[in-house]
Motif scaffolding. Structure first.
Motif, PDB file in Angstrom:
ATOM      1  N   ASP A 146       0.877  -1.213   0.162  1.00  0.00           N
ATOM      2  CA  ASP A 146       0.043  -0.049   0.202  1.00  0.00           C
ATOM      3  C   ASP A 146       0.991   1.164   0.017  1.00  0.00           C
ATOM      4  N   LYS A 147       2.180   1.185  -0.270  1.00  0.00           N
ATOM      5  CA  LYS A 147       3.082   2.342  -0.112  1.00  0.00           C
ATOM      6  C   LYS A 147       3.666   2.535  -1.495  1.00  0.00           C
ATOM      7  N   ALA A 148       3.807   3.874  -2.145  1.00  0.00           N
ATOM      8  CA  ALA A 148       4.625   4.165  -3.220  1.00  0.00           C
ATOM      9  C   ALA A 148       5.919   3.714  -2.840  1.00  0.00           C
ATOM     10  N   GLY A 149       6.602   3.040  -4.175  1.00  0.00           N
ATOM     11  CA  GLY A 149       8.075   2.617  -4.018  1.00  0.00           C
ATOM     12  C   GLY A 149       8.196   1.458  -3.126  1.00  0.00           C
ATOM     13  N   TYR A 151       7.685   0.814   0.137  1.00  0.00           N
ATOM     14  CA  TYR A 151       8.420   0.865   1.496  1.00  0.00           C
ATOM     15  C   TYR A 151       7.934   2.097   2.022  1.00  0.00           C
ATOM     16  N   GLY A 152       7.899   2.007   3.542  1.00  0.00           N
ATOM     17  CA  GLY A 152       7.571   2.997   4.439  1.00  0.00           C
ATOM     18  C   GLY A 152       8.942   3.364   5.108  1.00  0.00           C
ATOM     19  N   ALA A 153       9.289   4.699   5.190  1.00  0.00           N
ATOM     20  CA  ALA A 153      10.443   5.185   6.064  1.00  0.00           C
ATOM     21  C   ALA A 153      10.323   4.874   7.517  1.00  0.00           C
ATOM     22  N   VAL A 172       8.111  11.863   3.385  1.00  0.00           N
ATOM     23  CA  VAL A 172       8.267  10.607   3.025  1.00  0.00           C
ATOM     24  C   VAL A 172       7.194   9.371   3.520  1.00  0.00           C
ATOM     25  N   MET A 173       6.813   9.878   4.641  1.00  0.00           N
ATOM     26  CA  MET A 173       5.758   9.053   5.338  1.00  0.00           C
ATOM     27  C   MET A 173       4.329   9.292   4.655  1.00  0.00           C
ATOM     28  N   GLY A 174       4.097  10.413   3.952  1.00  0.00           N
ATOM     29  CA  GLY A 174       2.947  10.787   3.079  1.00  0.00           C
ATOM     30  C   GLY A 174       2.269  12.154   3.313  1.00  0.00           C
TER      31      GLY A 174
END
Length: 194
Positions: A146-149, A151-153, A172-174
């Motif tokens: 569910d995350k662009a790229g 990954y979740g930082a 970066v978290m959105g």
């Protein structure tokens, strides 16, 4: 008193708004997330945020302010959206490992009286090299579909792979909360005098 409406299912965006001390309601709609092929980088994120907001325009009440956002990851000129499955997530992270990439979050604030503010924020993210085993571990245990790229930082991979950020971590978290807060203050939200 204006009411803030968040049009996002992202638990990270919800938490960031809560951490800002803002009260809000959540409204969700399915919106097509395709974009014109000629757009690049920040323009894509801004287009998608404004496009999402347009789906709610007719239903907004005069005292409501809608917040929509879209985050994209760019490796050079390639846009890495949400992966369709684990294999695509592994492929994306294999491309990102050992390299720097760009994260753009577009935001749209739409008021019930028709005012619209659209902006974006940019963060450069540096990843250290990762092994295939590390990438597969992350994808299998954290399921970043569910995350662009992919990954979740704020996840395990952010702890072990992100070596440097140039720009906002929260972007970066959105959600670039510093910019969101600034714009919401202009619309009567936030802590006055702080």
């Amino acid at each position: 008193m204006k009411k803030l409406i968040l049009a996002s299912n992202s638990p990270r965006r919800r938490q960031l708004l809560t951490d800002l001390g803002l009260r809000y309601d959540v409204r969700l709609r399915e919106v097509d997330e395709s974009f014109p092929a000629h757009l690049r980088r920040a323009d894509i994120a801004e287009y998608l945020a404004a496009h999402k907001a347009s789906a709610y325009r007719a239903d907004l009440q005069p005292d409501e302010v809608l917040l929509t956002a879209d985050t994209i990851v760019c490796l050079d000129e390639q846009v890495l959206n949400k992966p369709a499955d684990e294999a695509e997530a592994v492929g994306m992270l294999s491309q990102l490992q050992g390299r720097a990439h760009d994260v753009y979050t577009g935001v749209c604030l739409l008021t019930g009286d028709g005012r619209e503010v659209v902006f974006s924020d940019h963060t450069r993210v540096h990843f250290r090299p990762l092994s295939e085993a590390q990438i597969r571990y992350y994808v299998q245990h954290y399921r970043p579909l569910d995350k662009a790229g992919a990954y979740g930082a704020q996840d395990w991979i952010g702890l072990v792979a992100v070596t440097r950020l140039e720009g906002s971590y929260f972007n970066v978290m959105g959600l670039p909360v510093h910019r969101v807060y600034e714009e919401l203050e202009k619309l009567g939200f936030g802590v006055s005098g702080a």
